[in-house]
Design a protein around this motif. Sequence first.
Motif, PDB file in Angstrom:
ATOM      1  N   HIS A 241      11.545  26.867  45.059  1.00 18.35           N
ATOM      2  CA  HIS A 241      12.082  26.156  46.214  1.00 18.35           C
ATOM      3  C   HIS A 241      11.655  24.685  46.143  1.00 18.35           C
ATOM      4  CE1 HIS A 241      11.869  30.407  47.640  1.00 18.35           C
ATOM      5  NE2 HIS A 241      13.080  30.099  48.090  1.00 18.35           N
ATOM      6  N   ASP A 242      12.381  23.832  46.844  1.00 21.34           N
ATOM      7  CA  ASP A 242      12.154  22.396  46.711  1.00 21.34           C
ATOM      8  C   ASP A 242      11.258  21.794  47.786  1.00 21.34           C
ATOM      9  OD1 ASP A 242      13.790  22.542  48.921  1.00 21.34           O
ATOM     10  OD2 ASP A 242      15.218  21.026  48.234  1.00 21.34           O
ATOM     11  N   ASP A 243      10.837  22.580  48.783  1.00 25.35           N
ATOM     12  CA  ASP A 243      10.133  21.937  49.890  1.00 25.35           C
ATOM     13  C   ASP A 243       8.717  21.494  49.555  1.00 25.35           C
ATOM     14  OD1 ASP A 243       9.678  24.681  49.713  1.00 25.35           O
ATOM     15  OD2 ASP A 243       9.596  25.014  51.873  1.00 25.35           O
ATOM     16  N   SER A 246       8.876  17.876  48.813  1.00 22.41           N
ATOM     17  CA  SER A 246       9.747  17.129  49.730  1.00 22.41           C
ATOM     18  C   SER A 246       9.010  15.951  50.357  1.00 22.41           C
ATOM     19  CB  SER A 246      10.247  18.052  50.843  1.00 22.41           C
ATOM     20  OG  SER A 246       9.162  18.471  51.666  1.00 22.41           O
ATOM     21  N   LYS A 277      17.090  25.790  47.696  1.00 17.11           N
ATOM     22  CA  LYS A 277      16.812  25.299  49.036  1.00 17.11           C
ATOM     23  C   LYS A 277      16.303  26.472  49.876  1.00 17.11           C
ATOM     24  CE  LYS A 277      18.497  21.031  48.773  1.00 17.11           C
ATOM     25  NZ  LYS A 277      17.666  19.837  49.009  1.00 17.11           N
TER      26      LYS A 277
END
Length: 517
Positions: A241-243, A246, A277
């Motif tokens: 996941h990209d968070d 972020s 995402k």
Amino acid sequence: MVNLKLERETCKMISVDRKLTLSQFYEIIFNKQELEIEPDVLDTVEESHLFLRDFAQNKIIYGVNTGFGPMAQYRIRDEDRHQLQYNLIRSHAAGTGDLLPPIQVKAAMLTRLCNISKGKSGVHTSVINLLKELINREITPVIFAHGGVGASGDLVQLAHLALVLIGEGEVLFHGARRPTADVFAEQGLKPIEVVVREGLSLINGTSVMTGIGLVNYFYAKKLLAWSVWLSCAMNEIVKAHDDHYSITLNAVKLHRGQNEIAGRMRMHLEDSPLIKKREDDLYSGNNQEEIFKDKVQEYYSLRCVPQILGPVLETIEQVGRVLEDELNSVSDNPIISVEDKNVYHGGNFHGDYISLEMDKLKLAITRLTMLSERQLNYLMNTKINEILPPFVNMGKLGFNFGMQGAQFTATSTTAENQTLSTSMYVHSIPNNNDNQDIVSMGTNAAVLANKVLLNSFEVLAIQMISIAQAVDILSYQNFVSSKTKAVYDEVRRIVPAFSDDRPLYPVIQKVKEFLMR
């Protein structure tokens, strides 16, 4: 390719009126940019030399008409002053151990040239001119790794440099170790003129530890850039996941290094279709199973990259600032002040600044290597990653072994780095009849840090090959980000995908060289 983003400058002159920048230093040492000396530098050095020659009459000045170290209480007769400088150089050329690599010696020579070009050492201009010629012609003195305790500077190592400048000792030239006198004769070079205190000025300073330290700094920047690349590729392989990288998550931590690493990751992964995402994956409301098929959070070695590499980045930057200051400082003793018409005695040769920074650097790079080793273990262990065969083995399981053997090397080398990271800064041993009662061990610190850095390139090379194998196993060649793909293609030109077992040491060395270039 990883880009250090070094500012390319024209490095044609050294001036006492401005600093030699880190970028200029890089161009001269790594890209063999030729060096020139501005006329006003020679004028300043000559003025200092003439002042000291006249000022020293009827005065007691350390190293001019006294002995050295604890023997400074002995007066040297006028007729013996000249020979005194030769005695100092020859007696201290007592190094042992491995030879310092030519790139480190060249860096030390450039650092010494910068130091004495400030006109605070009282040396003859022939010293400046000969150092310039040795640097430009890639003639490097034979200097040994063992000998310096880092106070009174790098006495033993710099004595080997001075030995060459007086036309004695040995040099490395065109890959061969040869007598200095023979190379000087071929190249039309003349030894320096020893007049007042050239011997002491040449060996009294921090130039070797600083030169090695600067080489270490540039290697460290490369390692950090590659570590970010490897971490991004790892996140793609596992469809993370990209968070965790972020803006919003990292902005609530106020550390600039962490936020810069996260920014680099966002830039690297911006066009990767493999990154997920969280709002599409786990916030959709469609996940009704009791045991989730997707990981809710990635392992620390994937999720905490900004927090781990952030302090590494800030440490490297701090090391660079200290080294640049030392490069442009005067680390001699005593200091000649034409402006004040005086000579000042003190301890500018003490290497504590460099010693502490080298200890910090090797700690940071060892931590970087530990991150690489853990990410490599994630790739190797199918029970952890759940998507790859054991040891990214592209052959027949049980019959072929993939990267199993190489993982042993990575683990062993990481362990060595952990041991080498013991501090030299707090390891003073009094010597020199207790005249040097607290020393920096800066030279040892720089040499050991260099070993840690070279080890780290080996660990990262093994991880790089493993990542390439993983990309092929998963058929992600056309799905990884453009930045991952560009390096993947280069690595595959060095080491094509393999399923049959073969000796891996040649390709590990080739990938290491690729990472260091």
